[in-house]
Write a protein that holds these residues in place. Structure first.
Motif: not given
Length: 130
Positions: A60-78
């Protein structure tokens, strides 16, 4: 493509690079992912002597880490769009020495007033100017 004037969705907020977001949504979204990871890490530590539970919470931690990395990159782009800079500068978040500086800058840098090439302030899906 979303319809004109539609309210932003959580999927758009966390996983779309289009549009703009302000400082507060950027920080609160980052805080959300930090808390999710913290809960999973706490569960791992709590269940360190139980192999099955530890394996589950580690996954669960690894999955959330992958999702959060992608999400934070998208948030940073916006967020970069909101201050008038191109999205590829979000790659600076993955440079260890620069990442804390970039994060603090994205949290503190004021938004561009009015419309810019990435849309109007607080744009949701489908409201980006062409």
């Amino acid at each position: 493509m979303a319809e004109e004037g539609r309210q932003p969705s959580m999927t758009w907020l966390f996983f779309s690079p289009s549009g703009r977001i302000g400082r507060l949504p950027f920080f609160l979204s980052w805080l959300f992912w930090f808390l999710v990871g913290s809960v999973f890490l706490m569960q791992m530590l709590k269940n360190e002597n139980e192999d099955t539970a530890l394996a589950f919470w580690t996954l669960a931690l690894v999955a959330s880490g992958i999702l959060s990395t992608v999400s934070i990159a998208m948030l940073a782009i916006k967020r970069l769009h909101d201050i008038g800079y191109p999205g590829p500068l979000a790659l600076c978040l993955f440079i260890p020495v620069l990442s804390p500086i970039v994060f603090i800058a994205l949290c503190l840098w004021p938004s561009v007033k009015g419309e810019n090439e990435f849309g109007s302030p607080n744009d949701g899906p489908g409201t980006r100017s062409q």
